[in-house]
Design a protein around this motif. Structure first.
Motif, short mmCIF file in Angstrom:
data_model
loop_
_atom_site.label_atom_id
_atom_site.label_comp_id
_atom_site.label_asym_id
_atom_site.label_seq_id
_atom_site.Cartn_x
_atom_site.Cartn_y
_atom_site.Cartn_z
N LYS A 1 56.89 44.30 -49.61
CA LYS A 1 55.99 43.15 -49.47
C LYS A 1 56.64 42.04 -48.64
CE LYS A 1 52.54 42.46 -51.41
NZ LYS A 1 51.12 42.64 -51.01
N ASN B 1 53.93 39.40 -40.77
CA ASN B 1 52.71 38.59 -40.61
C ASN B 1 53.02 37.26 -39.94
OD1 ASN B 1 51.15 40.53 -41.80
ND2 ASN B 1 51.01 39.53 -43.79
N ALA C 1 55.32 40.39 -45.17
CA ALA C 1 55.13 38.95 -45.04
C ALA C 1 55.85 38.42 -43.81
CB ALA C 1 55.64 38.25 -46.29
N MET D 1 47.89 38.24 -47.43
CA MET D 1 48.51 39.53 -47.18
C MET D 1 47.43 40.56 -46.85
SD MET D 1 51.65 38.76 -47.57
CE MET D 1 52.37 40.40 -47.54
N THR E 1 47.21 44.25 -46.10
CA THR E 1 48.00 45.47 -46.11
C THR E 1 47.18 46.71 -45.78
OG1 THR E 1 47.62 45.76 -48.48
CG2 THR E 1 49.60 44.57 -47.82
N PHE F 1 50.25 36.26 -51.36
CA PHE F 1 51.48 37.00 -51.61
C PHE F 1 51.83 37.00 -53.09
CE2 PHE F 1 56.01 37.43 -52.18
CZ PHE F 1 56.34 38.47 -51.33
#
Length: 244
Positions: free
Chosen positions: A161, A168, A165, A92, A94, A15
């Motif tokens: 972001k 996730n 997170a 991360m 994405t 991250f």
């Protein structure tokens, strides 16, 4: 106008801000002892925490604010840095993500509105350079507009972001519970993960290419207005009423 192209980064990364410089957007709005201090700037999360106290003391001295503001400013910065650091270390994933960035800012007498696309996987992007180019192309002369545009970009990138997170973490928790056969015992977490998934679907539902469709040209056309002193006073009075 659109952000610079992707670097093709598709694997997991820890991250961080999806920009060349890993700078955290910090926003302060502190009211204390009848005075108000507002500011927005970026901070390097790798800097020692002692710099926060130094910054707070210098700000209070320069602006002649009451001494009690030192603690208020330092605590607000530290809190926001702690939030950012709480996500560090996460992988991360994405995929390919092109997101819309929207600007609707008033800086002094300049009103600027625009929207463009940004690649979350471009870790070489530079919001400050992008903002300088944007202001040059639009003929914006106020030197404070560029930094405000760059900050707005960073703030929106950070919001996206962070949302990823959080999703996730929620998805990983739900997956672990499912494997243990206790999915129903944590309905709240599953619901939250589902809600976050829907937020991300809405955010990333922009599936068209970076080539704009004709019907979207007007939407993506930047708008810059120079306000009169009277218009600025009226806007500031309205903002002050909303703040109350």
């Amino acid at each position: 106008m659109k952000a610079s192209g992707s670097t093709g980064w598709k694997g997991p990364v820890k991250f961080r801000m999806p920009t060349a410089e890993n700078l955290v957007p910090i926003r302060l709005d502190i009211q204390f002892e009848g005075q108000r201090y507002k500011d927005a700037f970026t901070w390097n999360p790798s800097d020692p925490d002692s710099e926060v106290a130094v910054f707070a003391k210098r700000t209070v001295k320069d602006l002649k604010l009451p001494p009690a503001f030192v603690t208020q400013i330092a605590q607000s910065i530290q809190s926001q840095l702690s939030d950012f650091r709480s996500y560090e270390g996460q992988d991360m994933y994405t995929g390919e993500k092109i997101i819309p960035i929207k600007l609707d800012l008033r800086v002094n007498q300049t009103l600027i509105k625009d929207q463009f696309l940004w690649d979350l996987n471009n870790f070489e992007s530079d919001p400050e350079e992008f903002a300088r180019t944007l202001c040059k192309d639009l003929g914006v002369e106020d030197p404070e507009v560029g930094p405000a545009v760059a900050f707005a970009i960073r703030e929106q990138l950070y919001e996206v972001k962070t949302l990823i997170a959080i999703q996730n973490v929620a998805s990983a928790r739900e997956s672990r519970l499912t494997k243990k056969g206790r999915r129903g015992s944590d309905h709240g977490s599953a619901s939250k993960a589902s809600g976050l998934s829907m937020d991300l679907v809405k955010l990333f539902s922009f599936k068209s290419s970076v080539v704009r469709k004709r019907k979207d040209l007007d939407v993506y056309e930047p708008v810059v207005d120079l306000l009169t002193n009277e218009e600025v006073d009226a806007l500031e009075a309205r903002e002050e009423r909303h703040a109350r």
